[in-house]
Design a protein around this motif. Structure first.
Motif, PDB file in Angstrom:
ATOM      1  N   LYS A 159       0.847  -1.037  -0.018  1.00 14.43           N
ATOM      2  CA  LYS A 159      -0.333  -0.235  -0.417  1.00 14.43           C
ATOM      3  C   LYS A 159       0.874   1.073   0.081  1.00 14.43           C
ATOM      4  CE  LYS A 159      -3.945  -2.235   2.490  1.00 14.43           C
ATOM      5  NZ  LYS A 159      -5.042  -2.050   3.469  1.00 14.43           N
ATOM      6  N   ILE A 160       0.508   2.365  -0.766  1.00 17.24           N
ATOM      7  CA  ILE A 160       0.855   3.443  -0.307  1.00 17.24           C
ATOM      8  C   ILE A 160       0.111   4.681   0.768  1.00 17.24           C
ATOM      9  CG2 ILE A 160       1.646   6.048  -1.602  1.00 17.24           C
ATOM     10  CD1 ILE A 160       2.298   3.494  -4.293  1.00 17.24           C
ATOM     11  N   LEU A 161      -0.165   5.073   1.346  1.00 19.76           N
ATOM     12  CA  LEU A 161      -0.575   6.474   2.032  1.00 19.76           C
ATOM     13  C   LEU A 161      -0.233   7.310   1.881  1.00 19.76           C
ATOM     14  CD1 LEU A 161      -0.543   4.028   5.597  1.00 19.76           C
ATOM     15  CD2 LEU A 161      -2.419   4.510   3.617  1.00 19.76           C
ATOM     16  N   VAL A 162      -0.410   8.077   1.446  1.00 19.83           N
ATOM     17  CA  VAL A 162      -0.529   9.504   1.615  1.00 19.83           C
ATOM     18  C   VAL A 162      -1.294  10.772   2.674  1.00 19.83           C
ATOM     19  CG1 VAL A 162      -0.909  11.793   0.634  1.00 19.83           C
ATOM     20  CG2 VAL A 162      -0.885   9.043  -0.772  1.00 19.83           C
ATOM     21  N   HIS A 163      -0.412  10.796   3.891  1.00 19.13           N
ATOM     22  CA  HIS A 163      -0.581  11.668   4.715  1.00 19.13           C
ATOM     23  C   HIS A 163      -0.788  13.280   5.103  1.00 19.13           C
ATOM     24  CE1 HIS A 163      -0.424   7.254   7.233  1.00 19.13           C
ATOM     25  NE2 HIS A 163       0.768   8.065   6.333  1.00 19.13           N
ATOM     26  N   GLY A 190       2.184  16.708  -6.371  1.00 19.20           N
ATOM     27  CA  GLY A 190       0.991  15.741  -6.574  1.00 19.20           C
ATOM     28  C   GLY A 190       1.331  14.755  -7.395  1.00 19.20           C
ATOM     29  N   LEU A 191       2.291  14.383  -7.891  1.00 20.33           N
ATOM     30  CA  LEU A 191       2.298  13.293  -8.397  1.00 20.33           C
ATOM     31  C   LEU A 191       3.875  12.860  -8.249  1.00 20.33           C
ATOM     32  CD1 LEU A 191       2.639  11.547 -11.654  1.00 20.33           C
ATOM     33  CD2 LEU A 191       5.031  13.351 -12.148  1.00 20.33           C
ATOM     34  N   ILE A 192       3.116  11.315  -8.359  1.00 21.17           N
ATOM     35  CA  ILE A 192       3.377   9.996  -7.346  1.00 21.17           C
ATOM     36  C   ILE A 192       3.907   8.765  -8.202  1.00 21.17           C
ATOM     37  CG2 ILE A 192       2.921   8.699  -5.725  1.00 21.17           C
ATOM     38  CD1 ILE A 192       1.122  10.694  -4.414  1.00 21.17           C
ATOM     39  N   ILE A 193       5.090   8.696  -7.769  1.00 19.22           N
ATOM     40  CA  ILE A 193       5.338   7.390  -8.979  1.00 19.22           C
ATOM     41  C   ILE A 193       6.190   6.131  -7.791  1.00 19.22           C
ATOM     42  CG2 ILE A 193       7.192   6.859 -10.540  1.00 19.22           C
ATOM     43  CD1 ILE A 193       6.073   8.803 -11.872  1.00 19.22           C
ATOM     44  N   SER A 194       5.820   5.323  -7.656  1.00 22.21           N
ATOM     45  CA  SER A 194       5.690   3.859  -7.057  1.00 22.21           C
ATOM     46  C   SER A 194       6.789   2.597  -8.069  1.00 22.21           C
ATOM     47  CB  SER A 194       4.984   3.469  -6.199  1.00 22.21           C
ATOM     48  OG  SER A 194       3.457   3.361  -7.382  1.00 22.21           O
ATOM     49  N   GLY A 195       6.960   2.059  -7.716  1.00 20.62           N
ATOM     50  CA  GLY A 195       8.231   1.510  -7.504  1.00 20.62           C
ATOM     51  C   GLY A 195       8.269  -0.268  -7.187  1.00 20.62           C
ATOM     52  N   SER A 196       7.508  -1.325  -7.155  1.00 22.37           N
ATOM     53  CA  SER A 196       7.536  -2.656  -6.812  1.00 22.37           C
ATOM     54  C   SER A 196       8.010  -3.718  -6.755  1.00 22.37           C
ATOM     55  CB  SER A 196       5.769  -2.845  -6.160  1.00 22.37           C
ATOM     56  OG  SER A 196       5.840  -4.139  -6.252  1.00 22.37           O
ATOM     57  N   ARG A 197       8.861  -4.455  -6.248  1.00 23.00           N
ATOM     58  CA  ARG A 197       8.762  -6.158  -6.065  1.00 23.00           C
ATOM     59  C   ARG A 197       7.390  -6.447  -7.145  1.00 23.00           C
ATOM     60  NH1 ARG A 197      12.555  -9.657  -3.892  1.00 23.00           N
ATOM     61  NH2 ARG A 197      12.787  -8.621  -1.971  1.00 23.00           N
ATOM     62  N   ASP A 198       6.537  -6.052  -7.423  1.00 22.12           N
ATOM     63  CA  ASP A 198       6.004  -6.850  -8.191  1.00 22.12           C
ATOM     64  C   ASP A 198       5.729  -6.539  -9.648  1.00 22.12           C
ATOM     65  OD1 ASP A 198       4.927  -4.661  -8.836  1.00 22.12           O
ATOM     66  OD2 ASP A 198       2.316  -5.092  -7.879  1.00 22.12           O
ATOM     67  N   GLN A 199       7.406  -6.160 -10.461  1.00 22.19           N
ATOM     68  CA  GLN A 199       8.165  -6.191 -11.839  1.00 22.19           C
ATOM     69  C   GLN A 199       6.856  -4.686 -12.430  1.00 22.19           C
ATOM     70  OE1 GLN A 199       8.533  -9.428 -13.507  1.00 22.19           O
ATOM     71  NE2 GLN A 199       9.962 -10.479 -12.160  1.00 22.19           N
ATOM     72  N   THR A 200       5.828  -3.722 -11.534  1.00 20.55           N
ATOM     73  CA  THR A 200       5.837  -2.501 -12.079  1.00 20.55           C
ATOM     74  C   THR A 200       5.760  -1.398 -11.506  1.00 20.55           C
ATOM     75  OG1 THR A 200       4.140  -2.915 -10.198  1.00 20.55           O
ATOM     76  CG2 THR A 200       3.670  -4.306 -12.548  1.00 20.55           C
ATOM     77  N   THR A 201       5.917  -0.655 -12.025  1.00 22.81           N
ATOM     78  CA  THR A 201       6.118   0.998 -11.714  1.00 22.81           C
ATOM     79  C   THR A 201       5.081   1.536 -12.630  1.00 22.81           C
ATOM     80  OG1 THR A 201       8.093   1.446 -12.649  1.00 22.81           O
ATOM     81  CG2 THR A 201       6.856   3.299 -12.392  1.00 22.81           C
ATOM     82  N   ARG A 202       4.354   2.831 -11.466  1.00 22.68           N
ATOM     83  CA  ARG A 202       2.783   2.974 -11.440  1.00 22.68           C
ATOM     84  C   ARG A 202       2.935   4.807 -11.017  1.00 22.68           C
ATOM     85  NH1 ARG A 202      -1.392  -1.657 -10.593  1.00 22.68           N
ATOM     86  NH2 ARG A 202      -0.234  -3.310 -10.607  1.00 22.68           N
ATOM     87  N   ILE A 203       1.806   4.910 -11.455  1.00 23.06           N
ATOM     88  CA  ILE A 203       2.044   7.144 -11.681  1.00 23.06           C
ATOM     89  C   ILE A 203       0.444   6.733 -11.365  1.00 23.06           C
ATOM     90  CG2 ILE A 203       2.282   8.543 -13.283  1.00 23.06           C
ATOM     91  CD1 ILE A 203       2.895   7.216 -15.447  1.00 23.06           C
ATOM     92  N   TRP A 204       0.738   7.831 -10.405  1.00 22.70           N
ATOM     93  CA  TRP A 204      -0.107   8.466  -9.263  1.00 22.70           C
ATOM     94  C   TRP A 204      -1.015   9.819  -9.193  1.00 22.70           C
ATOM     95  CZ3 TRP A 204      -2.839   4.005  -6.397  1.00 22.70           C
ATOM     96  CH2 TRP A 204      -1.977   2.646  -7.222  1.00 22.70           C
ATOM     97  N   THR A 205      -1.638  10.214  -9.720  1.00 26.36           N
ATOM     98  CA  THR A 205      -2.045  11.850  -9.361  1.00 26.36           C
ATOM     99  C   THR A 205      -2.659  11.513  -7.565  1.00 26.36           C
ATOM    100  OG1 THR A 205      -3.932  11.904  -9.855  1.00 26.36           O
ATOM    101  CG2 THR A 205      -2.224  12.491 -11.064  1.00 26.36           C
ATOM    102  N   LEU A 206      -3.056  12.882  -7.215  1.00 25.25           N
ATOM    103  CA  LEU A 206      -3.375  12.970  -5.085  1.00 25.25           C
ATOM    104  C   LEU A 206      -5.175  12.878  -5.457  1.00 25.25           C
ATOM    105  CD1 LEU A 206      -1.106  15.179  -3.680  1.00 25.25           C
ATOM    106  CD2 LEU A 206      -1.100  13.288  -3.700  1.00 25.25           C
ATOM    107  N   SER A 207      -5.582  13.565  -6.861  1.00 20.53           N
ATOM    108  CA  SER A 207      -7.022  13.459  -7.770  1.00 20.53           C
ATOM    109  C   SER A 207      -7.383  12.139  -7.474  1.00 20.53           C
ATOM    110  CB  SER A 207      -7.173  14.013  -8.469  1.00 20.53           C
ATOM    111  OG  SER A 207      -6.581  13.994  -9.758  1.00 20.53           O
ATOM    112  N   SER A 208      -6.980  10.902  -7.245  1.00 21.18           N
ATOM    113  CA  SER A 208      -7.230  10.062  -7.117  1.00 21.18           C
ATOM    114  C   SER A 208      -6.709   8.494  -6.458  1.00 21.18           C
ATOM    115  CB  SER A 208      -7.491   9.635  -8.783  1.00 21.18           C
ATOM    116  OG  SER A 208      -7.849   7.829  -9.230  1.00 21.18           O
ATOM    117  N   THR A 209      -7.219   7.645  -6.555  1.00 13.41           N
ATOM    118  CA  THR A 209      -6.988   5.993  -5.690  1.00 13.41           C
ATOM    119  C   THR A 209      -6.392   5.782  -6.573  1.00 13.41           C
ATOM    120  OG1 THR A 209      -8.723   5.371  -4.962  1.00 13.41           O
ATOM    121  CG2 THR A 209      -8.251   7.255  -3.095  1.00 13.41           C
ATOM    122  N   CYS A 210      -7.109   5.580  -7.070  1.00  9.67           N
ATOM    123  CA  CYS A 210      -6.605   4.647  -8.693  1.00  9.67           C
ATOM    124  C   CYS A 210      -5.378   4.938  -9.046  1.00  9.67           C
ATOM    125  CB  CYS A 210      -7.319   4.236  -8.992  1.00  9.67           C
ATOM    126  SG  CYS A 210      -8.643   3.993  -8.228  1.00  9.67           S
TER     127      CYS A 210
END
Length: 369
Positions: A159-163, A190-210
């Motif tokens: 999970k990614i938590l935004v506090h 407002g831009l979030i980039i995440s990387g995981s052991r599941d072999q994916t990189t995901r691009i997020w914004t603070l305006s959406s949880t998806c």
């Protein structure tokens, strides 16, 4: 006519011929020369050689509140390896946290929480008890990053938590999408980039949880960094496949813009990276090297590198945007300080007293400077 009675413009002209050592000695003659020579205008020319006038490569002066004379002195001490050591806070546990200092507040992860500690100005040490605790993960915090208004953390629970930062903050926002632990993340504007052991990189914004987009990497992602220009980001993978672990991506199109390097050994994963400017990237990893990449060149290539003397993996790096680099290695919790103008290490700090390699090697993996 006495020296101190000369007009200011004449004095400035005379002092312009002196180096930093002569200026320092002359300032000790009397109180009047001391106050005159301490002016920033006297040290501006000297500061160009030491500090690039104190302006970082992205155009901001992060130390503008500090007199130029003091900054030149500190820079020369760094160059000569004369550095002060202090111990602001101690832990009895062997777990090394992820750390980030924001002004007078230290943020550090402790298992599933991120705690904050304020600096005491009277003793220059940290308060023993945390002032705030950011929680919500069901597993350890693998990485967190600070923005002006938020603290973004990634955990071993995927999970990614935004506090929201500050007192009276509201509930945290949860971003779910990774199937395994979030090894790395970065956030800007407002831009979030995440990387995981599941072999994916995901691009997020603070305006959406998806996630706005998901990029398959076909390898475990160990590090990500968003460019200061916000138009691109870099990823570093475990290098367990037959392709380079370093890539630059376009934020809007989620397309690979370029690949950095081609001589990485199998398993030489990139564990941490940081942008110094939109066109300069620092990386480190399992191959024991810190590398500086110039993204303006065609093809993009490494322009300078520093090797860990003990041939140890480098898990984290940080830079002041000017000449200093700090790196954390797997060798007995050693932190090394580097000056980019030199090829040799400037200073070594041991996080733990040596108790055997197994006590600290795995723990340093969770440390950031």
């Amino acid at each position: 006519m006495l020296f101190s009675q000369l007009p200011d413009d004449v004095l400035y002209h005379i002092l312009s011929y002196l180096d930093y050592r002569s200026l320092s000695r002359l300032s000790q003659v009397c109180k009047s020369t001391y106050h005159f020579i301490n002016r920033d205008v006297v040290w501006r020319r000297v500061a160009k050689d030491f500090l690039n006038t104190g302006i970082t490569r992205n155009g901001t002066d992060i130390y503008g509140h500090i007199p130029l004379k003091k900054r030149v002195k500190t820079a020369q001490n760094w160059y000569d390896g004369v550095c002060r050591r202090t111990t602001p806070l101690k832990w009895k546990t062997k777990l090394l946290p992820w750390l980030q200092l924001d002004g007078d507040v230290l943020f550090l992860s402790q298992a599933a929480d991120v705690e904050t500690y304020y600096l005491r100005h009277d003793t220059r040490k940290l308060h023993r008890n945390p002032s705030e605790v950011y929680s919500g993960h069901k597993g350890d915090v693998c990485r967190f990053v600070l923005t002006d208004s938020h603290l973004v953390s990634g955990g071993s629970d995927g999970k990614i938590l935004v506090h929201s930062r500050g007192r009276g903050r509201g509930m945290s926002m949860e971003l779910s999408g990774h199937n395994q632990e979030v090894n790395c993340l970065d956030s800007k504007n407002g831009l979030i980039i995440s990387g995981s052991r599941d072999q994916t990189t995901r691009i997020w914004t603070l305006s959406s949880t998806c996630p706005r987009d998901t990029i398959p990497m076909y390898d475990r992602v160990w590090s990500v960094a968003i460019s200061p220009a916000l138009s691109s980001f870099a990823t570093g993978t475990a290098c367990c496949e037959n392709f380079s672990p370093l890539r630059i991506w376009d934020v809007e199109r989620s397309e690979c813009l370029c690949i950095l390097g081609s001589q990485f050994r199998l398993g030489a994963g990139v564990l941490d990276m940081v942008f110094e400017s939109p066109f300069q990237l620092l990386t480190c990893g399992y191959d024991t090297f810190i590398r500086l990449w110039d993204l303006r060149l065609n093809p993009r290539k490494c322009v300078k590198e520093w090797e860990e003397p003990h041939d140890s993996s480098l898990y984290c790096i940080q830079t002041d945007g000017n000449h200093m680099i700090a790196s954390g290695s797997s060798y007995y919790g050693v932190v090394r300080l580097w000056d980019k103008r030199q090829s040799e290490c400037l200073q070594v700090c041991t996080v733990y007293p040596p108790r055997g390699r197994n006590d600290t090697c795995r723990q340093v993996e969770n440390t950031i400077l």
